[in-house]
Design an enzyme around this catalytic site. Sequence first.
Site, mmCIF file in Angstrom:
data_model
loop_
_atom_site.group_PDB
_atom_site.id
_atom_site.type_symbol
_atom_site.label_atom_id
_atom_site.label_comp_id
_atom_site.label_asym_id
_atom_site.label_seq_id
_atom_site.Cartn_x
_atom_site.Cartn_y
_atom_site.Cartn_z
ATOM 1 N N TYR A 25 0.837 -1.203 0.000
ATOM 2 C CA TYR A 25 0.000 0.000 0.000
ATOM 3 C C TYR A 25 0.871 1.252 0.000
ATOM 4 O O TYR A 25 0.635 2.188 -0.773
ATOM 5 C CB TYR A 25 -0.908 -0.017 1.225
ATOM 6 C CG TYR A 25 -1.827 1.182 1.326
ATOM 7 C CD1 TYR A 25 -2.965 1.274 0.526
ATOM 8 C CD2 TYR A 25 -1.567 2.214 2.218
ATOM 9 C CE1 TYR A 25 -3.813 2.368 0.606
ATOM 10 C CE2 TYR A 25 -2.410 3.316 2.315
ATOM 11 C CZ TYR A 25 -3.526 3.388 1.512
ATOM 12 O OH TYR A 25 -4.359 4.479 1.600
ATOM 13 N N LYS B 207 1.256 4.400 -2.715
ATOM 14 C CA LYS B 207 1.047 5.792 -2.340
ATOM 15 C C LYS B 207 2.321 6.631 -2.505
ATOM 16 O O LYS B 207 2.242 7.827 -2.831
ATOM 17 C CB LYS B 207 0.515 5.878 -0.911
ATOM 18 C CG LYS B 207 -0.896 5.323 -0.752
ATOM 19 C CD LYS B 207 -1.906 6.117 -1.582
ATOM 20 C CE LYS B 207 -3.340 5.738 -1.275
ATOM 21 N NZ LYS B 207 -4.317 6.584 -1.997
#
Length: 230
Positions: free
Chosen positions: A145, A149
Amino acid sequence: MRQVHVVTGAGSGIGQVIAQRLAERGDRLVLVARDEARAQELAARHPGSLTIAADLAHPGHLADAVAAADLPDRVDSLIHAAGIVRLGPVADLALDDWTRQLTVNLAAPAELTRLLLPRLRAARGQVLFINSGAGLSAHPDWSAYAASKHGLKALADALRGEERANGVRITSVYPGRTATPMQELVHRQEGRTYDPSKFIDPASVATAVLTALDLPRDAVISDVTVRPDL
């Protein structure tokens, strides 16, 4: 003249509050939904809005979906609020966990931005990325994740330099833990009890977003971090 805003992730969480705020002030919404059923649901929630039915897990389909949507020639903002998360140590994450997060959280925003840039340039508009605190630092179990990002931050930073001459502003918003359905999912993955009162209200992040959108044209909020103060 009403402004036109394209919003992903408008079905829940931060994106839902942003869409509601924009609709309440009379702006026109173009809502990206994962399928036709979801598109109809969002259209009913926001009468007068347009929808684009496209699954961000398959960004190769976005071009056809955008072409079929009969969008206006000018778009004032593109707000990327959709995202997915799957936690786990590098030793345990499957390839699909990496691929899906990098696709939905990074590749799809890049492709949708590319497709809408002519309309954003025509309006001297703004691209706004709802990033995450994980886009600034990575912690154990957050590798995939956070990588998606961190990549989103790189996309925004590069795009800002590329589009400055075209008058398109680029903003990244980095919320801390926010009381959304995604946060509830994160807590399940972490094996912890979820108490939404301990986290940022999505409306607070939406306020930061609208502040960036409404800033006079002599300036840009390029990066803003929204932290819990509880």
